[in-house]
Write an enzyme that holds these catalytic residues in place. Structure first.
Site, PDB file in Angstrom:
ATOM      1  N   GLY A  14       0.792  -1.228   0.000  1.00 23.55           N
ATOM      2  CA  GLY A  14       0.000   0.000   0.000  1.00 23.55           C
ATOM      3  C   GLY A  14       0.820   1.271   0.000  1.00 23.55           C
ATOM      4  O   GLY A  14       0.306   2.343   0.311  1.00 23.55           O
ATOM      5  N   GLU A  87       8.505   4.561  -5.944  1.00 22.03           N
ATOM      6  CA  GLU A  87       9.381   3.566  -6.598  1.00 22.03           C
ATOM      7  C   GLU A  87      10.850   3.944  -6.389  1.00 22.03           C
ATOM      8  O   GLU A  87      11.688   3.784  -7.290  1.00 22.03           O
ATOM      9  CB  GLU A  87       9.056   3.427  -8.092  1.00 22.03           C
ATOM     10  CG  GLU A  87       7.579   3.211  -8.420  1.00 22.03           C
ATOM     11  CD  GLU A  87       7.031   1.854  -7.985  1.00 22.03           C
ATOM     12  OE1 GLU A  87       7.812   1.016  -7.476  1.00 22.03           O
ATOM     13  OE2 GLU A  87       5.810   1.641  -8.118  1.00 22.03           O
ATOM     14  N   GLN A  89      13.114   2.550  -4.841  1.00 18.57           N
ATOM     15  CA  GLN A  89      14.088   1.451  -4.907  1.00 18.57           C
ATOM     16  C   GLN A  89      14.833   1.444  -6.241  1.00 18.57           C
ATOM     17  O   GLN A  89      15.942   0.953  -6.333  1.00 18.57           O
ATOM     18  CB  GLN A  89      13.399   0.092  -4.682  1.00 18.57           C
ATOM     19  CG  GLN A  89      12.525  -0.417  -5.815  1.00 18.57           C
ATOM     20  CD  GLN A  89      11.111   0.137  -5.793  1.00 18.57           C
ATOM     21  OE1 GLN A  89      10.780   0.980  -4.967  1.00 18.57           O
ATOM     22  NE2 GLN A  89      10.265  -0.341  -6.697  1.00 18.57           N
TER      23      GLN A  89
END
Ligand SMILES: [Zn+2]
Length: 221
Positions: A14, A87, A89
């Protein structure tokens, strides 16, 4: 004091939904955010959640310098009160350093959202740098569940339903085909650590349950 906050978790925890919630809460109070994402499932220049919400974002490509981009925006008369990065990462470690500089030198809050580890249970470089630099790390508590019902803590990559542990670190999900097997369907599934170690996905568990005479193929000790 402005902060670099890393909201971390597995896939399906989430985090994009929370990113959109933070954006909504702040923009409805008249604040102006700069939103970045990378390789979002809805396409370039988008930040979307699995619940179907989507907003416009700046695509954070390899060569994007966050600090320079924000300086450019501010010096051309733009306003920025906070920064959201989804995002995270997928970002390079140097880009995380730029985000820390945005907090320290531009005095903006930066909220970074990312998956902690990849399908091999190794830290993504961007997430590693966030763990090293963040003022605060929030582990998201929206619990994703493994097919067995246990809390899912690991991300698996599947090819035609079977878990794989080799391949490029970044293959965007919900795509069909990969280098080795062009017709294969690449997907992702969250698993508990036990089933990640045993490489048992929902599909292989279902197949094993349907053929009781076949022992689970399982190299785990
Ligand atoms: Zn499990």
């Amino acid at each position: 004091m402005p902060e670099l906050v890393f909201f971390s978790g597995t896939m399906d925890c989430g985090k994009s939904t929370l990113a959109l919630q933070i954006e909504h809460n702040r923009s409805s109070r008249g604040l102006q955010g700069m939103i970045y994402s990378r390789n979002d499932r809805a396409g370039r220049g988008k930040l979307s959640s699995r619940l179907g919400l989507v907003t416009e974002a700046v695509e954070a490509a390899d060569d994007l310098d966050f600090y320079a981009h924000l300086i450019g925006h501010l010096s051309s008369g733009g306003r920025v009160d906070y920064v959201i990065v989804d995002e995270a990462q997928f970002l390079a470690p140097e880009q995380i350093d730029q985000l820390a500089r945005v907090v320290d030198d531009l005095e903006l809050d930066v909220f970074a959202f990312g998956i902690t580890t990849d399908f091999r249970s190794k830290l993504f470089p961007g997430s590693q740098r966030l763990v090293e630099l963040a003022d605060r790390i929030e582990v998201l508590q929206v619990e994703a569940l493994c097919w067995c019902g246990a809390r899912a803590t690991h991300n698996a990559r599947t090819v035609d339903g079977r878990m794989v542990v080799e391949g490029a670190q970044v293959v965007v999900g919900d795509v069909v085909g990969d280098v080795d097997s062009p017709q294969a369907e690449v997907g992702y599934e969250v698993l508990c650590r036990r089933h990640h170690r045993r490489r048992q996905t929902s599909a292989t568990a279902r197949a094993a349950a349907l053929s009781p005479d076949v022992l689970p193929v399982d190299g785990a000790k």
